[in-house]
Design an enzyme around this catalytic site. Structure first.
Site, PDB file in Angstrom:
ATOM      1  N   LYS A  13       0.854  -1.192   0.000  1.00 43.77           N
ATOM      2  CA  LYS A  13       0.000   0.000   0.000  1.00 43.77           C
ATOM      3  C   LYS A  13       0.885   1.236   0.000  1.00 43.77           C
ATOM      4  O   LYS A  13       2.057   1.206   0.384  1.00 43.77           O
ATOM      5  CB  LYS A  13      -0.925   0.010   1.221  1.00 43.77           C
ATOM      6  CG  LYS A  13      -0.246  -0.032   2.594  1.00 43.77           C
ATOM      7  CD  LYS A  13       0.296   1.289   3.106  1.00 43.77           C
ATOM      8  CE  LYS A  13       0.933   1.149   4.480  1.00 43.77           C
ATOM      9  NZ  LYS A  13       1.682   2.368   4.901  1.00 43.77           N
ATOM     10  N   ASP A 138      -2.445  -1.421  10.435  1.00 47.34           N
ATOM     11  CA  ASP A 138      -2.657  -1.416   8.986  1.00 47.34           C
ATOM     12  C   ASP A 138      -3.347  -2.682   8.474  1.00 47.34           C
ATOM     13  O   ASP A 138      -3.717  -2.737   7.291  1.00 47.34           O
ATOM     14  CB  ASP A 138      -1.320  -1.254   8.245  1.00 47.34           C
ATOM     15  CG  ASP A 138      -0.789   0.172   8.295  1.00 47.34           C
ATOM     16  OD1 ASP A 138      -1.540   1.063   8.738  1.00 47.34           O
ATOM     17  OD2 ASP A 138       0.373   0.386   7.903  1.00 47.34           O
TER      18      ASP A 138
END
Length: 285
Positions: A13, A138
């Site tokens: 990401k 996350d």
């Protein structure tokens, strides 16, 4: 149990922006950040079995099995669901560790999503995200699998569709500790909380970047070099840095011009993760 051997992606990401809007009494920081996936992934090849054991190969250097996020995720899922099945997981590690691309968290999320499928547990995305949150802040975005603005400590997700740009991603030769960045007294912690519309329409920055650049010259030098050619900023707490382009050939051209000391690769931004795409395909088979 689904015994088919499947190769599952664990994508990286980027934080396209990261603002720290305050610090809570428990020490955690309140954030507003925009997550987008890229088409660079680790891969987990999973073969579910009846052994009840979780085995992983190859071993990750300097990471004991009990500290491996893949193992921790599998064990957590087994305990939560009281599942008696096991699995062998083969890891193909392509993402740099400690680079701000979320590799370990993504591996954990893919483990949760994939074993939920293999073991036919039928747990909801919300339950998997709640489990994942205990492994790392996350992990939920990777379970969610869609580009999103994250708020709170990163657990409140609202899907958005930013431009799927092309990126040159540089990997400076240093490892940055996320806890150390968040403990630094010089870190900016007072960004104004904005509406999603305001966030999506302003120039994007990262509140962690000035602090990291000050203490890690490798990151500062990388950003300074790339800024000569394209908009560039750090992702997460670093060390990785990304430059943004409208077209793939622009990113590729710059990657061929970079000096020898700058380690980089090109990637495409994705608003739906490869993991979510594969899961959707498997469910419709």
């Amino acid at each position: 149990m689904q015994s088919e051997t499947i190769r599952w992606p664990a994508p990286a990401k980027l934080n396209l922006f990261l603002y720290i809007t305050g610090q809570r009494s428990d020490g955690y920081h309140e954030l507003q950040t925009l997550f987008q996936f890229i088409n660079r992934c680790d891969y987990l090849t999973i073969n579910a079995n009846m052994s009840g054991n979780i085995t992983i190969s190859p071993a990750i250097k300097d990471v004991p099995l009990e500290s491996n996020l893949i193992y921790k995720a599998a064990k957590l899922l087994k305990e939560h669901s009281n599942c008696s099945f096991g699995a062998h997981i083969e890891l193909e590690k392509n993402l740099p560790m400690g680079g701000g691309l979320g590799g370990g968290s993504s591996d954990a999320a893919t483990t949760l999503v994939a074993l939920n499928y293999h073991w036919r547990l039928n747990l909801s995305e919300q339950v998997l995200s709640e489990l994942g949150k205990t492994l790392g802040a996350d992990v939920p975005i990777f379970v969610h699998g869609k580009a999103a603005i994250a708020e709170g400590v990163g657990e409140k997700l609202n899907s958005v569709t930013p431009a799927q740009s092309h990126y040159l991603i540089a990997v400076p030769s240093c490892h940055i500790s996320t806890p150390a960045v968040f403990k630094n007294p010089e870190l900016k912690r007072d960004s104004k909380k904005l509406s999603h519309q305001e966030l999506m329409n302003k120039k994007w920055t990262n509140d962690c970047e000035p602090c990291v650049k000050k203490y890690y010259p490798e990151v500062a030098n990388t950003i300074d070099w790339l800024l000569e050619y394209a908009p560039t900023q750090m992702t997460g707490t670093g060390a990785c840095v990304f430059s943004t382009f409208s077209h793939a050939d622009e990113a590729e051209l710059l990657s061929q011009k970079t000096p020898d000391w700058l380690n980089c690769f090109t990637a495409e931004g994705l608003n739906t993760s490869p993991l979510r795409d594969l899961l959707t395909t498997k469910k419709s088979d």
